[in-house]
Design an enzyme around this catalytic site. Structure first.
Site, PDB file in Angstrom:
ATOM      1  N   LYS A   1      -3.147  14.459  -7.995  1.00  0.00           N
ATOM      2  CA  LYS A   1      -2.323  13.971  -8.792  1.00  0.00           C
ATOM      3  C   LYS A   1      -1.126  15.267  -8.822  1.00  0.00           C
ATOM      4  O   LYS A   1      -0.254  14.877  -8.863  1.00  0.00           O
ATOM      5  CB  LYS A   1      -2.725  14.379 -10.348  1.00  0.00           C
ATOM      6  CG  LYS A   1      -4.250  12.365 -10.158  1.00  0.00           C
ATOM      7  CD  LYS A   1      -2.851  11.265  -9.500  1.00  0.00           C
ATOM      8  CE  LYS A   1      -2.175  11.215 -11.201  1.00  0.00           C
ATOM      9  NZ  LYS A   1      -1.458   9.105 -10.487  1.00  0.00           N
TER      10      LYS A   1
ATOM     11  N   THR B   1      -1.511  12.747 -15.238  1.00  0.00           N
ATOM     12  CA  THR B   1      -2.557  13.465 -15.670  1.00  0.00           C
ATOM     13  C   THR B   1      -2.916  14.912 -17.088  1.00  0.00           C
ATOM     14  O   THR B   1      -1.774  15.893 -15.730  1.00  0.00           O
ATOM     15  CB  THR B   1      -3.707  13.105 -14.721  1.00  0.00           C
ATOM     16  OG1 THR B   1      -4.984  13.232 -15.746  1.00  0.00           O
ATOM     17  CG2 THR B   1      -3.899  14.176 -13.754  1.00  0.00           C
ATOM     18  N   ASP B   2      -3.032  14.569 -17.338  1.00  0.00           N
ATOM     19  CA  ASP B   2      -3.664  16.049 -17.785  1.00  0.00           C
ATOM     20  C   ASP B   2      -4.487  17.009 -17.412  1.00  0.00           C
ATOM     21  O   ASP B   2      -4.893  17.820 -17.287  1.00  0.00           O
ATOM     22  CB  ASP B   2      -4.296  15.653 -19.315  1.00  0.00           C
ATOM     23  CG  ASP B   2      -6.018  14.768 -19.341  1.00  0.00           C
ATOM     24  OD1 ASP B   2      -5.734  14.001 -19.046  1.00  0.00           O
ATOM     25  OD2 ASP B   2      -6.812  15.125 -19.800  1.00  0.00           O
TER      26      ASP B   2
ATOM     27  N   TYR C   1      -9.170  14.814  -8.142  1.00  0.00           N
ATOM     28  CA  TYR C   1      -8.378  14.328  -8.631  1.00  0.00           C
ATOM     29  C   TYR C   1      -7.308  14.822  -9.513  1.00  0.00           C
ATOM     30  O   TYR C   1      -5.867  14.681  -9.071  1.00  0.00           O
ATOM     31  CB  TYR C   1      -9.467  13.427  -9.750  1.00  0.00           C
ATOM     32  CG  TYR C   1      -8.296  12.527 -10.847  1.00  0.00           C
ATOM     33  CD1 TYR C   1      -7.762  11.020  -9.765  1.00  0.00           C
ATOM     34  CD2 TYR C   1      -7.949  13.150 -11.908  1.00  0.00           C
ATOM     35  CE1 TYR C   1      -6.720  10.517 -10.951  1.00  0.00           C
ATOM     36  CE2 TYR C   1      -6.743  12.072 -12.808  1.00  0.00           C
ATOM     37  CZ  TYR C   1      -6.508  10.687 -11.416  1.00  0.00           C
ATOM     38  OH  TYR C   1      -5.620  10.430 -13.081  1.00  0.00           O
TER      39      TYR C   1
ATOM     40  N   ASP D   1       0.909  -1.442  -0.039  1.00  0.00           N
ATOM     41  CA  ASP D   1      -0.237   0.084   0.272  1.00  0.00           C
ATOM     42  C   ASP D   1       0.703   1.279  -0.008  1.00  0.00           C
ATOM     43  O   ASP D   1       1.705   1.454   1.450  1.00  0.00           O
ATOM     44  CB  ASP D   1      -1.082  -0.702   1.311  1.00  0.00           C
ATOM     45  CG  ASP D   1      -1.852   1.445   1.344  1.00  0.00           C
ATOM     46  OD1 ASP D   1      -1.562   2.099   1.159  1.00  0.00           O
ATOM     47  OD2 ASP D   1      -2.867   0.862   2.139  1.00  0.00           O
TER      48      ASP D   1
ATOM     49  N   TYR E   1       3.183   8.337 -13.206  1.00  0.00           N
ATOM     50  CA  TYR E   1       2.376   8.575 -14.421  1.00  0.00           C
ATOM     51  C   TYR E   1       1.463   9.688 -13.697  1.00  0.00           C
ATOM     52  O   TYR E   1       1.695  10.163 -12.169  1.00  0.00           O
ATOM     53  CB  TYR E   1       1.441   7.368 -14.418  1.00  0.00           C
ATOM     54  CG  TYR E   1       2.925   6.505 -15.174  1.00  0.00           C
ATOM     55  CD1 TYR E   1       2.267   6.935 -16.844  1.00  0.00           C
ATOM     56  CD2 TYR E   1       3.345   5.786 -14.760  1.00  0.00           C
ATOM     57  CE1 TYR E   1       3.499   5.708 -17.444  1.00  0.00           C
ATOM     58  CE2 TYR E   1       3.333   4.652 -15.182  1.00  0.00           C
ATOM     59  CZ  TYR E   1       4.376   4.346 -16.744  1.00  0.00           C
ATOM     60  OH  TYR E   1       4.565   4.020 -17.220  1.00  0.00           O
TER      61      TYR E   1
ATOM     62  N   ALA F   1      -2.046   4.285  -8.119  1.00  0.00           N
ATOM     63  CA  ALA F   1      -3.492   5.818  -8.154  1.00  0.00           C
ATOM     64  C   ALA F   1      -4.768   5.397  -7.532  1.00  0.00           C
ATOM     65  O   ALA F   1      -5.119   3.869  -7.978  1.00  0.00           O
ATOM     66  CB  ALA F   1      -2.959   6.308  -9.727  1.00  0.00           C
TER      67      ALA F   1
END
Ligand code: NAP
Length: 276
Positions: free
Chosen positions: A135, A108-109, A131, A43, A106, A67
């Site tokens: 991120k 994100t847009d 979100y 985790d 990774y 994620a």
């Protein structure tokens, strides 16, 4: 939990976290000799377990595909979103620094607000949902805790072993006469297989932030129209959701050669589904 994870370790120095997710599955094929850990094995919100595992195993590369990706769920579970997407990557980065490992993470847009005609790697982020905020915190936590990182921002993922737009639309198309799909959100669809295949090349590049997506951009409606006959356009306002979505979250890649067009990728994905 750490001991159980270590027992699974094979002779390899690449560690893939979130290996049972959609991207994680594609990464398994590209890195067959890596060690794959799912949520039950590690985790990433458990700082001590992260540190112990990486100290003991001493990988040369850690690839984090773990994620909390439920965009609407993040609105209702902000603490969980920040724990997994914000703090977890920071724990990984600190442990990788100690171990001398590269971290591939990774993002994100959705860290962008979608008000500009495309976003380059160094454009200022401004997330408009929980979100995206979580991120973005993950990116910052990684950069604060290490130098040898590769942050790969991607968008609109589809592929096997995950809940994704292509599967949802294909299934709706079979059940309904017409499928209404929003035409006022534009982005870049990306096949997990192509993103996973691009990852080794990013590891061999300089530390930094990379925008990796399939080539081409479209609205969700244009995306659906490419593979079902009965899509009809509608507006975001007709489909209220918990989380706001950026209207134009097109990631511009200024650093690496483009991947193939999303149309070619989605046809290959659909063909691969028909073959199973
Ligand atoms: N999907 C997209 O459209 C999209 C777009 C842009 C960027 N991205 C980014 O791309 C990456 C991969 O996304 P994906 O679509 O492959 O995600 P996914 O299918 O939801 O997989 C994520 C994996 O992470 C695991 N996980 C969740 N919480 C964890 C924790 N605390 N510790 C360890 N593992 C945990 C999940 O396990 P459980 O299911 O058991 O919780 C799941 O297997 C993520 O960084 C995501 O933010 C995705």
């Amino acid at each position: 939990m750490v001991v159980a994870a270590i027992k699974k370790v094979k002779v390899s120095k690449v560690l893939i976290l979130g290996a049972n997710g959609m991207l994680g599955h594609a990464l398994q094929k590209v890195f067959p000799d890596a060690t794959f850990l799912g949520h039950a094995d590690l985790d990433i919100t458990d700082e001590k377990s992260v540190k112990d595992l990486i100290n003991l195993w001493h990988p040369s590369v850690v690839i984090n595909a773990a994620a909390y990706t439920d965009v609407d769920g993040c609105e209702d579970n902000r603490d969980h979103a920040f724990a997994v997407n914000g703090y977890g990557p920071g724990y990984l980065a600190a442990a990788c620094t100690q171990a001398g490992a590269v971290l591939v993470h990774y993002s994100t847009d959705y860290i962008f607000d979608g008000t500009r005609p495309g976003y380059q790697e160094d454009d200022p982020p401004n997330p408009i949902n929980a979100y995206g905020e979580s991120k973005l915190m993950g990116e910052v936590s990684v950069m604060k805790n290490m130098e040898n990182y590769r942050i790969i921002r991607t968008s609109w993922l589809f592929g096997a072993h995950g809940k994704n737009f292509v599967d949802t639309i294909l299934s709706l198309s079979r059940q309904m006469e017409t499928v209404r799909v929003v035409n006022d959100q534009v982005g870049k669809p990306t096949y997990t297989v192509d993103l996973a295949r691009a990852t080794p090349g990013i590891i061999s590049r300089a530390p930094g932030i990379y925008h990796i997506t399939n080539d081409g951009q479209c609205s969700w409606y244009e995306f659906a129209k490419a593979f079902i006959p009965n899509a009809i356009p509608c507006m975001t306002a007709e489909f209220p959701r918990r989380a706001k979505r950026p209207a134009y979250s097109v990631l511009v890649n200024t650093k690496t050669p483009p991947l193939r067009h999303w149309r070619e990728a989605v046809f290959e994905y659909i063909q691969s589904k028909e073959g199973t």
